[in-house]
Scaffold this motif. Sequence first.
Motif, PDB file in Angstrom:
ATOM      1  N   LEU A 127       5.100  -4.526   7.631  1.00  0.00           N
ATOM      2  CA  LEU A 127       6.213  -3.590   7.637  1.00  0.00           C
ATOM      3  C   LEU A 127       5.646  -2.261   7.175  1.00  0.00           C
ATOM      4  O   LEU A 127       5.002  -2.201   6.124  1.00  0.00           O
ATOM      5  CB  LEU A 127       7.317  -4.048   6.686  1.00  0.00           C
ATOM      6  N   LEU A 128       5.837  -1.204   7.959  1.00  0.00           N
ATOM      7  CA  LEU A 128       5.373   0.123   7.575  1.00  0.00           C
ATOM      8  C   LEU A 128       6.581   1.044   7.553  1.00  0.00           C
ATOM      9  O   LEU A 128       7.293   1.154   8.559  1.00  0.00           O
ATOM     10  CB  LEU A 128       4.323   0.618   8.574  1.00  0.00           C
ATOM     11  N   VAL A 129       6.844   1.684   6.397  1.00  0.00           N
ATOM     12  CA  VAL A 129       8.011   2.544   6.208  1.00  0.00           C
ATOM     13  C   VAL A 129       7.532   3.970   5.944  1.00  0.00           C
ATOM     14  O   VAL A 129       6.688   4.197   5.064  1.00  0.00           O
ATOM     15  CB  VAL A 129       8.863   2.077   5.001  1.00  0.00           C
ATOM     16  N   LEU A 130       8.073   4.930   6.696  1.00  0.00           N
ATOM     17  CA  LEU A 130       7.735   6.333   6.472  1.00  0.00           C
ATOM     18  C   LEU A 130       8.513   6.871   5.273  1.00  0.00           C
ATOM     19  O   LEU A 130       9.742   6.784   5.232  1.00  0.00           O
ATOM     20  CB  LEU A 130       8.074   7.164   7.718  1.00  0.00           C
ATOM     21  N   LYS A 176       0.838  -1.200   0.000  1.00  0.00           N
ATOM     22  CA  LYS A 176       0.000   0.000   0.000  1.00  0.00           C
ATOM     23  C   LYS A 176       0.868   1.243   0.000  1.00  0.00           C
ATOM     24  O   LYS A 176       1.853   1.327   0.730  1.00  0.00           O
ATOM     25  CB  LYS A 176      -0.902   0.008   1.239  1.00  0.00           C
ATOM     26  N   TRP A 177       0.485   2.226  -0.816  1.00  0.00           N
ATOM     27  CA  TRP A 177       1.086   3.555  -0.822  1.00  0.00           C
ATOM     28  C   TRP A 177       0.058   4.453  -0.142  1.00  0.00           C
ATOM     29  O   TRP A 177      -0.949   4.823  -0.728  1.00  0.00           O
ATOM     30  CB  TRP A 177       1.347   4.007  -2.258  1.00  0.00           C
ATOM     31  N   VAL A 189       3.258   6.813   3.632  1.00  0.00           N
ATOM     32  CA  VAL A 189       3.837   5.588   4.180  1.00  0.00           C
ATOM     33  C   VAL A 189       3.668   4.445   3.187  1.00  0.00           C
ATOM     34  O   VAL A 189       2.689   4.384   2.447  1.00  0.00           O
ATOM     35  CB  VAL A 189       3.215   5.207   5.545  1.00  0.00           C
ATOM     36  N   LEU A 190       4.630   3.573   3.174  1.00  0.00           N
ATOM     37  CA  LEU A 190       4.579   2.365   2.359  1.00  0.00           C
ATOM     38  C   LEU A 190       4.371   1.203   3.310  1.00  0.00           C
ATOM     39  O   LEU A 190       5.152   1.017   4.249  1.00  0.00           O
ATOM     40  CB  LEU A 190       5.883   2.181   1.580  1.00  0.00           C
TER      41      LEU A 190
END
Length: 131
Positions: free
Chosen positions: A62-65, A40-41, A106-107
């Motif tokens: 996993l959530l990346v800022l 998800k974007w 967030v990705l």
Amino acid sequence: MTDSVYVGNAGADAALDRGWLLGHFKDPSDPRHSEAVEIKWGVHPEGDERAGWVRGEERTALLVLVRGCFLVELPGRTVRLEREGDYVVWGRGVDHSWFAEKESVVLTVRWPSVPGYAVPRDVEDATTAKR
């Protein structure tokens, strides 16, 4: 281009499917269909929050800022992602929610891709309408 290749833009494509770029919910003929992973974007205005907690999680995430300041609510703790590239990982059985402290991108990567976790559109629309 072949049928097994898709080229797109995360911002443009995400707007078409509540942010989701890849997962079980894409048509099986689409190269973005996957039962192994979801991506998800997420573009979130300041103050945006999840309509409710995810309970009984069956996936790892996993959530990346990418940019902004984003809070991930976990049982007993809040994780603040505030520097580009900050990330958090949680596994099966970890309930969660989130809040955009500042406008954020967030990705999110979740695996495996399983049905049943979408916030109903009417709840999502009602939450968005409050802002």
